[in-house]
Design an enzyme around this catalytic site. Structure first.
Site, PDB file in Angstrom:
ATOM      1  N   THR A 185     -46.716  -3.125 -13.559  1.00  0.00           N
ATOM      2  CA  THR A 185     -45.334  -3.269 -14.171  1.00  0.00           C
ATOM      3  C   THR A 185     -45.131  -3.031 -15.457  1.00  0.00           C
ATOM      4  OG1 THR A 185     -44.759  -5.026 -12.399  1.00  0.00           O
ATOM      5  CG2 THR A 185     -43.638  -5.111 -14.514  1.00  0.00           C
ATOM      6  N   THR A 236     -44.495  -9.799 -17.117  1.00  0.00           N
ATOM      7  CA  THR A 236     -45.509  -9.115 -16.181  1.00  0.00           C
ATOM      8  C   THR A 236     -46.625 -10.229 -15.758  1.00  0.00           C
ATOM      9  OG1 THR A 236     -47.277  -7.665 -15.609  1.00  0.00           O
ATOM     10  CG2 THR A 236     -47.026  -8.452 -18.130  1.00  0.00           C
ATOM     11  N   GLY A 237     -46.581 -10.320 -14.448  1.00  0.00           N
ATOM     12  CA  GLY A 237     -47.380 -11.399 -13.805  1.00  0.00           C
ATOM     13  C   GLY A 237     -47.128 -11.577 -12.345  1.00  0.00           C
ATOM     14  N   GLY A 239     -44.890 -12.598  -9.827  1.00  0.00           N
ATOM     15  CA  GLY A 239     -43.403 -12.775  -9.707  1.00  0.00           C
ATOM     16  C   GLY A 239     -42.923 -14.177  -9.324  1.00  0.00           C
TER      17      GLY A 239
HETATM   18  N1  ASP Z   1     -44.082  -9.329 -12.059  1.00  0.00           N
HETATM   19  C1  ASP Z   1     -44.089  -8.278 -11.014  1.00  0.00           C
HETATM   20  C2  ASP Z   1     -43.877  -8.795  -9.588  1.00  0.00           C
HETATM   21  O1  ASP Z   1     -44.020  -9.843  -9.238  1.00  0.00           O
HETATM   22  C3  ASP Z   1     -45.696  -7.762 -10.744  1.00  0.00           C
HETATM   23  C4  ASP Z   1     -46.350  -7.187 -11.955  1.00  0.00           C
HETATM   24  O2  ASP Z   1     -45.775  -7.911 -13.162  1.00  0.00           O
HETATM   25  O3  ASP Z   1     -47.136  -6.486 -12.026  1.00  0.00           O
HETATM   26  O4  ASP Z   1     -43.232  -7.899  -8.934  1.00  0.00           O
END
Ligand code: ASP
Length: 321
Positions: A185, A236-237, A239
């Site tokens: 992301t 980012t993480g 979600g």
């Molecule tokens: N936060 C994003 C989600 O959960 C995923 C990511 O950060 O790579 O959609």
């Protein structure tokens, strides 16, 4: 010649960005791939910085930086987005500015080349904040955003990730574990010389996601937030945990209600609050004084930054970078 944006008699400007967090270790990246990531991160940062240095708006800078990352197949946003369980793509994005706290967000978009620009169009339109699925596609018909065919986003690497996730019957965060370790992301935050902050985040979500799953990225206050009184944040993480922890707004709220500094607020949320919910990931943030913070509780986070106030700049990937 001195960069005018680095002079002390002009207001501070700053930019920070991420390309995803997760299980990102040196042994997982070839030297060549690492170099490609560093180059892409620097290119996106420089695109945002040059707008800011020319007196441009933070909102334009975060959109410009996000588009560079969306157009790069290394990251899980726009071109190179992860596959859903039925072999398609459902893209989520949000953008917010801190002066009037105007925001625009889209989810489940399938035909827009740069979802961040569709989110920007929602912000500019002002009638709504968050459009999803077929409605967002219909709105896209009425604004000037580039459309692409459904097979435009996919790459062979992404398809292999889908097959691996399906073999394990899992829904996989982009950088999680052995199945998928290389993509992410994206998000950009910025402060412009007018004292305005902005944040932009864009993602394909999780590999093998189903049932119209939407993560934190397009949710204002969870994955994306901006308020001139405090800061701009992009996350980012995984979600689901970021939504339950309302991460981006929580950073701003700690600054507003507790008077915490940006660094203290971001560290508390990423290193204390999120782990209690078993949340893994990171964020980037900028405050109105031009400080940036880029904490993460995973092995690594693709990231880059530049500030005129402390005259710092960098591109980093690993925890010990
Ligand atoms: N936060 C994003 C989600 O959960 C995923 C990511 O950060 O790579 O959609």
């Amino acid at each position: 010649m001195t960069d005018p944006a680095s002079s002390t008699d002009v207001p501070p400007i700053a930019v920070a960005l991420h390309g995803g967090s997760g299980t990102i270790c040196r042994e997982m990246l070839s030297a060549e791939l690492e170099q490609s990531y560093r180059q892409a991160l620097a290119e996106a940062r420089d695109a945002a910085w040059s707008l800011l240095a020319a007196g441009g708006a933070a909102l334009d800078a975060v959109e410009a930086g996000a588009k560079v990352l969306e157009d790069c197949p290394l990251f899980n946003a726009g071109l190179g987005a992860v596959f859903t369980s039925d072999g398609g793509h459902e893209l989520d994005a949000a953008i917010m500015e801190g002066r009037e706290r105007k925001a625009g967000a889209v989810a489940g978009v399938k035909s827009v080349k740069n979802p961040i620009s569709l989110a920007r169009a929602v912000l500019a339109d002002e009638r709504y904040v968050f459009l999803a699925g077929p409605g967002a596609e219909a709105f896209a018909e009425s604004v000037a955003v580039e459309r692409v065919a459904a097979d435009w986003f996919g790459t062979p690497e992404r398809f292999a990730q889908l097959r691996a996730a399906q073999a394990n019957d899992g829904m996989v965060m982009d950088h999680d574990g052995k199945v998928s370790t290389k993509y992410g992301t994206i998000g950009v935050v910025a402060l412009d010389e007018h004292g305005d902050v902005a944040a932009a985040t864009s993602t394909g979500g999780l590999t093998n996601k189903k049932f119209g799953r939407i993560g934190d990225t397009p949710l204002i206050g969870a994955g994306t937030y901006a308020d001139n009184r405090t800061c701009a944040v992009s996350c980012t993480g995984y979600g689901e945990e970021f939504m339950r922890a309302v991460v981006a707004h929580d950073v701003a709220a700690r600054m507003e209600y507790l008077g915490e500094t940006l660094e203290r607020a971001t560290r508390h949320v990423v290193w204390q609050k999120l782990p209690k919910l078993r949340g893994s990931g990171g964020l980037i943030a900028v405050d109105r004084t031009g400080r940036v913070s880029l904490p993460f509780n995973t092995d690594g986070m693709y990231r880059a930054w530049r500030t005129s106030r402390d005259k710092t700049e960098g591109v980093a990937i690993f925890g010990d970078d």
